[in-house]
Scaffold this motif. Structure first.
Motif, PDB file in Angstrom:
ATOM      1  N   ASP A 175       0.818  -1.033  -0.104  1.00 32.39           N
ATOM      2  CA  ASP A 175      -0.215   0.119   0.137  1.00 32.39           C
ATOM      3  C   ASP A 175       0.906   1.218  -0.050  1.00 32.39           C
ATOM      4  OD1 ASP A 175      -1.373   2.100   0.303  1.00 32.39           O
ATOM      5  OD2 ASP A 175      -2.811   1.275   2.342  1.00 32.39           O
ATOM      6  N   HIS A 221       2.687   6.011  -8.428  1.00 31.11           N
ATOM      7  CA  HIS A 221       2.427   6.731  -7.223  1.00 31.11           C
ATOM      8  C   HIS A 221       3.321   8.051  -7.006  1.00 31.11           C
ATOM      9  CE1 HIS A 221      -0.241   3.249  -6.423  1.00 31.11           C
ATOM     10  NE2 HIS A 221       0.994   2.493  -5.907  1.00 31.11           N
ATOM     11  N   GLN A 293       7.054  -5.601   3.614  1.00 29.63           N
ATOM     12  CA  GLN A 293       7.554  -4.635   2.649  1.00 29.63           C
ATOM     13  C   GLN A 293       8.950  -4.538   2.582  1.00 29.63           C
ATOM     14  OE1 GLN A 293       5.159  -4.071   0.325  1.00 29.63           O
ATOM     15  NE2 GLN A 293       6.557  -3.422  -1.100  1.00 29.63           N
TER      16      GLN A 293
END
Length: 764
Positions: A175, A221, A293
């Motif tokens: 995310d 992003h 992550q």
């Protein structure tokens, strides 16, 4: 091994776990495997074959079919058959024919490699140890890259394997909103651990920052990436500022394709050297926080070199870090290096008439003999660290070479012994009105000629002695000469052509490097035009243009024995040539940026290259292997010099530091600080007592190299862990600083009697 969602990650994780098992003999294998914490618990271990195939079966089936199609298209018939057999996919018609081909191909290395690729790429659909054991030693890396390529091709459908292989890993994303939290969490953890571990774990910040930023950019992003960069870029070490400047320009996915810096960073795993205790702390923290992550990035992009013992201090880590791909793996500096000197041929030195007249009747024989012995003492005994005389073929000595050796030995008897109490005189050659742009300088070994390379694509040669430069007569005139006469070598020279300097035309771009052959018959030059040219100093014409580099060639150097020479340039590959071959004999590939300087070892069996990736590499000429990687510079390296005994190497860079390396142990043993700009030239005195450095800050500095090397104790523990203890103050080693008015020093040379010659172009 933990199962992971799709193929590319699987292959890389498997490789990472293998690496960890090698480093981590204390049985961290299982925990490392458990450390890959995939958010959905898909499957457990490879023993549960049916369950695993049942879960994400369709996706694996698609990958398998894609791999099969790719192999069919490239005619890997044997590999296709093996994969079909392993995966249990029946062939339509020509099954028997395919099996025969597979049987014949499996003997060859290519089929072995391909089989390994397939067994990895199929994401452990089956658990057959036989196929996994098939690949050759170097095949592992090849496999993971291929599997990554298949994964990327399946996702995007684009047919760009080179860039996509490299970028595919960034498709595994978390995310984007949580990235700042992940990084801050790690930062807080590192700040909270004990001081002894903090310095080691802080090394993680820079590579993680870069990879997390690139992951955000790759997945479009843009806003989150920009915010992430602005928040954390200021925390990175000052020596990464140039890299961060390049990184800040990568704000869109399109920018990433074809970007050299990024491809370098992505393809070479960033190496961190961490003690076992610090590593266990980190692993426990990430597993407790479920911070997969960051763990995935560590598994995918970093190589953690774990050592047993005390953690290193901040200063020890700082002295070794700064290169584009982190520190060198300890394994990289373990190979045996024969750094000793070759045995010199025994040549009788006749007594000089002048010496006989100049000395007393009684003192003459006594004084002369010990001097001669002291010169020959090094070479008469075979050095235990020296390579075999015939390890690489060296040119035989001609009569003229023997005469030169005799001259050399006579000069050496008059050599001044240098030291802190007796510093050398310095003679500075200033190039005035050099509007053509002086880029390179070299002196012959006997200091009789000086050559300059210029930005206007010319090479100029000057005679430093009263003897003028003459070229050989024309062919018609040579026919008239009596070839049997004693002074034939004098007669062939054309007196009409005598002049103090000669200009050599031929390059079509700025000349960046020049090098004289040891016998003074040839001169090498390299240029932006991608060629290296060999010039005759008898006729002052170009004999050969060596074409192998496709981009500018930044440096070239002759071997101390002549015949061989090395070149390095923008294509990141150093090439070894012989004057009578128009193709390179060896290509040394491994640097991640331009090769900016090259240097032969005194025994001619090794060559050192300095690069803009901030590392120095030592290559073995015999087999082309890289036997040493030295990291520690914080900027591109521009000068290299071996000590006369072959044991040590000095390197200078744009960071203004001169670093000293012990070649045998593969360690940094000294850091000389004082210059305020790029160090462009380094040279040891003839006996190695003094190191001279010349810089763009318009100074020549002299350093006490004997003291620098004697103060260091290198034991096995230091060599194994990198716990080097550099002297706090290098000013104690500085013997003198000599300023020029406004002339950057671009070359230094010690004459045979230890007079220091320096050269540069006046900068008004």
């Amino acid at each position: 091994m933990a199962a992971v969602q799709d193929a590319p990650v699987e292959a890389d994780n498997e490789k990472e776990i293998k690496t960890e098992t090698l480093n981590d003999a204390a049985g961290n294998h299982a925990s490392a495997a458990g450390g890959v914490i995939p958010s959905p618990p898909v499957a457990s271990t490879s023993s549960s074959g049916p369950a695993k195939a049942g879960g994400p079966g369709s996706e694996e089936q698609q990958t398998l079919m894609a791999v099969l199609q790719f192999l069919k298209k490239n005619n890997f018939v044997g590999a296709v058959d093996v994969l079909r057999r392993e995966a249990g996919i029946l062939e339509d018609s020509d099954e028997s024919q395919g099996q025969e081909l597979a049987a014949s191909a499996l003997g060859g290395a290519e089929a072995g490699d391909a089989t390994c690729t397939l067994s990895r790429a199929s994401s452990c659909t089956t658990s057959t140890p036989a196929v996994a054991a098939a690949p050759a030693k170097g095949a592992g890396e090849h496999c993971s890259t291929l599997s990554a390529a298949f994964g990327k091709r399946k996702e995007s459908g684009e047919d760009q394997p080179d860039v996509n292989v490299v970028l595919s890993a960034y498709s595994q994303q978390g995310d984007p909103a949580l990235y700042q939290g992940y990084y801050s969490g790690l930062k807080k953890f590192v700040e909270s651990v004990l001081d002894c571990h903090r310095a080691e774990l802080s090394q993680l910040f820079y590579p993680l920052f870069v990879h997390m930023y690139l992951e955000l950019v790759y997945n479009n992003h843009e806003t989150e990436a920009k915010a992430f960069f602005e928040k954390f870029s200021g925390d990175q070490e000052c020596y990464y500022q140039d890299d961060l400047r390049v990184l800040s320009g990568l704000t869109k996915k399109e920018h990433m394709k074809g970007n050299e810096t990024l491809l370098d960073f992505r393809t070479s795993k960033f190496v961190l050297r961490i003690s076992r205790d610090s590593y266990q702390l980190l692993k426990r923290h990430l597993q407790e926080r479920q911070n997969n992550q960051i763990w995935n990035i560590i598994q995918e992009h970093l190589y953690i070199d774990i050592f047993d013992g005390m953690p290193r201090s901040k200063s020890q880590i700082d002295s070794m870090s700064g290169s584009l791909a982190g520190e060198a793996k300890r394994e990289a500096n373990k190979a045996k290096v024969f750094y000793g000197l070759l045995k010199e041929p025994e040549i009788d030195v006749p007594l000089d008439d002048e010496d006989e007249e100049g000395e007393n009747e009684e003192g003459k024989p006594k004084k002369k003999k010990p001097k001669k012995d002291s010169m020959g003492s090094k070479s008469k005994k075979q050095d235990p660290n020296a390579p075999q005389q015939n390890r690489i073929p060296l040119p035989e000595l001609k009569d003229s070479d023997k005469l030169d050796k005799i001259m050399y030995m006579k000069e050496a008897t008059k050599r001044i012994r240098l030291g802190p109490e007796s510093l050398p005189s310095i003679c500075f050659y200033t190039f005035l009105n050099a509007y053509q742009g002086l880029t390179a300088v070299d002196f012959t070994d006997d200091s009789s000629l000086i050559a300059g390379g210029f930005a206007d694509s010319t090479v100029r040669v000057w005679s430093v002695t009263p003897k003028k430069l003459r070229s050989v007569k024309s062919a018609a005139d040579l026919n008239l000469i009596d070839k049997e006469s004693d002074d034939v070598l004098e007669r062939i020279m054309d007196e009409k052509s005598a002049s103090e300097s000669k200009i050599l035309y031929g390059h079509s771009g700025p000349v960046y490097g020049v090098s004289f052959s040891p016998d003074r018959n040839y001169l090498l030059s390299c240029s932006e035009d991608g060629t290296v040219r060999l010039w005759s100093l008898q006729t002052f014409t170009c004999l050969v243009g060596y074409k192998g580099h496709n981009y500018p060639v930044w440096d070239t150097q002759f071997s101390p024995y002549g015949y061989y020479f090395i070149s390095g340039g923008h294509d990141r590959v150093a090439r070894l040539w012989a004057t009578d071959h128009y193709q390179p004999l060896r290509m040394f590939a491994g640097h991640l940026a331009d090769i900016t300087c090259t240097q032969f070892h005194p025994n001619s069996n090794y060559v050192a290259t300095g690069s803009a990736d901030r590392t120095v590499r030592l290559w073995d000429i015999l087999n082309g292997n890289c036997v040493r990687i030295f990291t520690g510079h914080k900027g591109p390296i521009h000068s290299l010099a071996f000590s006369p005994n072959g044991k040590y190497l000095a390197s200078g860079a744009t960071d203004g530091r001169v670093l000293l390396w012990d070649i045998g142990h593969g360690l940094m043993i000294g850091e000389l600080k004082g210059h305020t700009d790029t160090v462009y030239s380094l040279k040891f005195s003839r006996d190695g007592e003094i190191l001279a450095s010349g810089s763009m800050d318009n100074t020549v500095r002299l350093w006490d190299s004997i003291k620098a090397f004697d103060d260091i104790e290198t034991d096995d523990f230091t060599a194994a862990t990198g716990h080097i203890h550099l002297p706090e103050n290098s000013q104690e080693l500085l013997l003198g600083t000599y300023m020029t008015k406004s002339t950057p020093v671009i070359h230094l040379h010690f004459t045979r009697r230890n007079l220091l010659l320096a050269a540069g172009a006046y900068n008004p």
